[in-house]
Design an enzyme around this catalytic site. Sequence first.
Site, PDB file in Angstrom:
ATOM      1  N   TRP A  82       0.442  -0.923  -0.871  1.00  0.00           N
ATOM      2  CA  TRP A  82       0.355  -0.660   0.581  1.00  0.00           C
ATOM      3  C   TRP A  82      -0.597  -1.668   1.246  1.00  0.00           C
ATOM      4  O   TRP A  82      -0.380  -2.106   2.368  1.00  0.00           O
ATOM      5  CB  TRP A  82      -0.155   0.772   0.762  1.00  0.00           C
ATOM      6  CG  TRP A  82      -0.237   1.290   2.154  1.00  0.00           C
ATOM      7  CD1 TRP A  82      -1.389   1.590   2.836  1.00  0.00           C
ATOM      8  CD2 TRP A  82       0.837   1.600   3.042  1.00  0.00           C
ATOM      9  NE1 TRP A  82      -1.085   2.072   4.086  1.00  0.00           N
ATOM     10  CE2 TRP A  82       0.274   2.088   4.240  1.00  0.00           C
ATOM     11  CE3 TRP A  82       2.235   1.518   2.934  1.00  0.00           C
ATOM     12  CZ2 TRP A  82       1.045   2.491   5.335  1.00  0.00           C
ATOM     13  CZ3 TRP A  82       3.004   1.914   4.025  1.00  0.00           C
ATOM     14  CH2 TRP A  82       2.407   2.393   5.200  1.00  0.00           C
TER      15      TRP A  82
ATOM     16  N   LYS B 247     -12.060  -2.836   6.443  1.00  0.00           N
ATOM     17  CA  LYS B 247     -11.729  -3.571   7.673  1.00  0.00           C
ATOM     18  C   LYS B 247     -13.002  -3.608   8.531  1.00  0.00           C
ATOM     19  O   LYS B 247     -13.356  -4.615   9.137  1.00  0.00           O
ATOM     20  CB  LYS B 247     -10.613  -2.867   8.465  1.00  0.00           C
ATOM     21  CG  LYS B 247      -9.375  -2.444   7.658  1.00  0.00           C
ATOM     22  CD  LYS B 247      -8.306  -1.781   8.547  1.00  0.00           C
ATOM     23  CE  LYS B 247      -7.406  -0.757   7.865  1.00  0.00           C
ATOM     24  NZ  LYS B 247      -6.519  -1.165   6.827  1.00  0.00           N
TER      25      LYS B 247
ATOM     26  N   HIS C 126      -5.858   2.756  -5.427  1.00  0.00           N
ATOM     27  CA  HIS C 126      -6.634   2.511  -4.211  1.00  0.00           C
ATOM     28  C   HIS C 126      -7.898   3.373  -4.289  1.00  0.00           C
ATOM     29  O   HIS C 126      -7.901   4.530  -3.872  1.00  0.00           O
ATOM     30  CB  HIS C 126      -5.752   2.924  -3.031  1.00  0.00           C
ATOM     31  CG  HIS C 126      -6.356   2.718  -1.684  1.00  0.00           C
ATOM     32  ND1 HIS C 126      -6.507   1.490  -1.103  1.00  0.00           N
ATOM     33  CD2 HIS C 126      -6.851   3.609  -0.773  1.00  0.00           C
ATOM     34  CE1 HIS C 126      -7.038   1.619   0.103  1.00  0.00           C
ATOM     35  NE2 HIS C 126      -7.268   2.900   0.322  1.00  0.00           N
TER      36      HIS C 126
ATOM     37  N   SER D 185     -11.186   0.368   2.230  1.00  0.00           N
ATOM     38  CA  SER D 185     -10.001   0.696   3.012  1.00  0.00           C
ATOM     39  C   SER D 185     -10.239   0.472   4.504  1.00  0.00           C
ATOM     40  O   SER D 185     -10.640  -0.615   4.896  1.00  0.00           O
ATOM     41  CB  SER D 185      -9.605   2.138   2.694  1.00  0.00           C
ATOM     42  OG  SER D 185      -8.231   2.265   2.831  1.00  0.00           O
TER      43      SER D 185
HETATM   44  C1  GTR Z   1      -4.183   4.317   5.230  1.00  0.00           C
HETATM   45  C2  GTR Z   1      -4.031   3.161   6.156  1.00  0.00           C
HETATM   46  C3  GTR Z   1      -4.660   1.958   5.554  1.00  0.00           C
HETATM   47  C4  GTR Z   1      -6.001   2.223   4.929  1.00  0.00           C
HETATM   48  C5  GTR Z   1      -6.159   3.628   4.388  1.00  0.00           C
HETATM   49  C6  GTR Z   1      -7.578   4.166   4.232  1.00  0.00           C
HETATM   50  O1  GTR Z   1      -3.533   5.450   5.648  1.00  0.00           O
HETATM   51  O2  GTR Z   1      -2.677   2.957   6.360  1.00  0.00           O
HETATM   52  O3  GTR Z   1      -4.720   0.932   6.509  1.00  0.00           O
HETATM   53  O4  GTR Z   1      -7.031   1.903   5.777  1.00  0.00           O
HETATM   54  O5  GTR Z   1      -5.534   4.570   5.158  1.00  0.00           O
HETATM   55  O6  GTR Z   1      -8.468   3.917   5.020  1.00  0.00           O
HETATM   56  O7  GTR Z   1      -7.757   4.939   3.293  1.00  0.00           O
END
Ligand code: GTR
Length: 674
Positions: A603, A516, A653, A512
């Site tokens: 998402w 990045k 996720h 997540s």
């Molecule tokens: C979310 C965010 C995503 C992703 C995620 C995470 O809220 O919008 O970009 O990085 O968090 O890190 O779990």
Amino acid sequence: MTLITVIGRGHSGTRAISQTLANSGVYMGEPLNTSWDLIPAGEMYDACRIFAKYVDWTPGWGVSPTGLEGRSFNWSWKRALECEIPEAFKRRLFSFLHTVLESKAELKGWKIPETTLCFPWISRLFPDAKYIFWIRNPRDCIVGSHVTDDLNTFGIPYDRIYSQRGKRALSWLYQYNLVQSTPKPKNWIEVRLEDFVLKQEETLKRLEEFLGIPLVRIPVKPEVIGRWIADEEATDEDPNYFPFLEPAMREYGYEVPKTYKTAFHFKKEVNYDESKMPAVELPDILTFKDGSKVTEAAQWPARRKEILDLLSDQEYGFMPQGRADVKAELRESGSAFGGKAIREQVRLTLSRDAGDGVKSRKVDVLIYRPAKATGKVPAFVGLNFYGNHIVAKDEAIFLPDCWLSNSDKYSVKNGVPSEAGRGVYSDGWSPELIVDNGFVLVTACYNELDPDYPDCFHNGVHPLYQDAEWTKPAPNEWATIGAWAWGLSRIMDYLETTSWVNPKQVSVIGHSRLGKTALWAGANDERFAIAYSVQSGCGGAALSKRCIGETVDVITNAFPHWFCQNFRQYANAEATLPFDQHFLLALMAPRHVYVSSASEDHWADPKGEFLALAAADKAFNLVGLPGLGTDKMPEPEESVGTSNGYHIHSGPHAVFAVDWERYIAFAKHQFGLK
Ligand code: GTR
């Protein structure tokens, strides 16, 4: 000589008293604008930002509809109140006030709304001045915009609030609280604008007595009082009242509404429908800035550098220049997983002198390495969200002592972790599987490097690169993803010194936002042989121009600290991006990159993640690697790729052991291991 200071938050109507003073023969400095403000204000603003470095704040735990519970109003000015006033502050303030300070006038003074952002130091520097604290009903103050609306502009962190007026109201509250928390100077008077306007004679008499001079009567306009009543722009999201203003309003005798509506939630519609997607034209990886084409492998380093500079400048911010010292201390070691692994817990101390003394930050690293390994073996390095103890149900792992956000799943309450969190994400880290396959696992909590909330870059590792003069980040200065990625490189510095990691076979991995981060770490640090992005989505592997799921607008609003400021210009303007995330993935050439998605993770736009990886092939092909080698997205549970890899698991996720099986198999294949 009499020195008079008018203090009051912007839009308190301080113009009325400044005009009165100026017309009564008080020298107010020059040049003045039509509001009787000294200008230009740049030095004053920077002085406020230096003060802000001495303000401490912890974010609240979530947002509630009333805007009260769960919200943090806990700024602490203890350090600011106790420290010696920094020279950098004094220099800027004195330079801003120089016309007043150098004037020989018998009566002089100034009005600076921003005084309320650094009041403790002003009152200490001018203990004998006469202070006029100007108050106005906050409901009237927040109807119009002011330079102090977003406290972040002045380096002050606060709980995210999407409403414009909510920001303004919080700024009002902050300035009010700061004044209240400061010992009052000996000459102090409080005046309400409402009284100045509606009971001018009586109020001016009080002021005349306080100042010891006669004051002229200026014309006043009663309609400036209660202007919120005619406020037609108020909406549920941008009302003219917020419940957290109540205590201050009661104190100053302003009526508090009996009912009110506030809507703090940021309901941003996002699109998941490809038929509603804008036309996507991807910038070419293999075209130089000057328009010429990259045609051979020998040109790749030059083009790669251009891309890295572009993404640094426009998205993540440039990494800081200059080395930091990395000291390692073994805190604990033992045997784990029935003797199959050696566990080590190492404290890394990262230190640096930016010119005003050494600053340091510690990072507690957890390591599992195969007990039977002889010689140097490959490793996975990645940051975790809630502390090292979530990685394995292993009693010996120290609980984290850094800032943590609350989580039921990870058993963090009021920021404090508990035993119940041990091993909660062991499937997602699979340490035993990693060790069984002959790899080392190295992990640390990301908040140790930079707590994951917008704090104007005062905490975390950023200060290691800020001297006493630093006031605010440049629009292309490193932000929080940069800090996390930088930390991964410092862990790599340490791994290079060990006898058990093969520094040529270190993979960086993250899930997540940390996916990045892993990609950005791999892009900047060519020592990482493979970068693994796990459902990294927007700002990670997913193409931004598709605008499917999370967008640049949404992410830069929700997480303004992750990217450099320049990135915000592409919010709702993705078509103007001179790059897309395939550029980020291409930076791994001639090394390897692996992207993994989740079928239910709309998402993060799984398809956009796949397409970015496929589009990056151009760079890998240029340097003689097959790359992914396909532009057909595979079905869930199917792996594709050759020198790069991709798979999508069916499900949410999250990371599972089955994903790790694929990551390990890919690394073994690239490293030629069995
Ligand atoms: C979310 C965010 C995503 C992703 C995620 C995470 O809220 O919008 O970009 O990085 O968090 O890190 O779990």
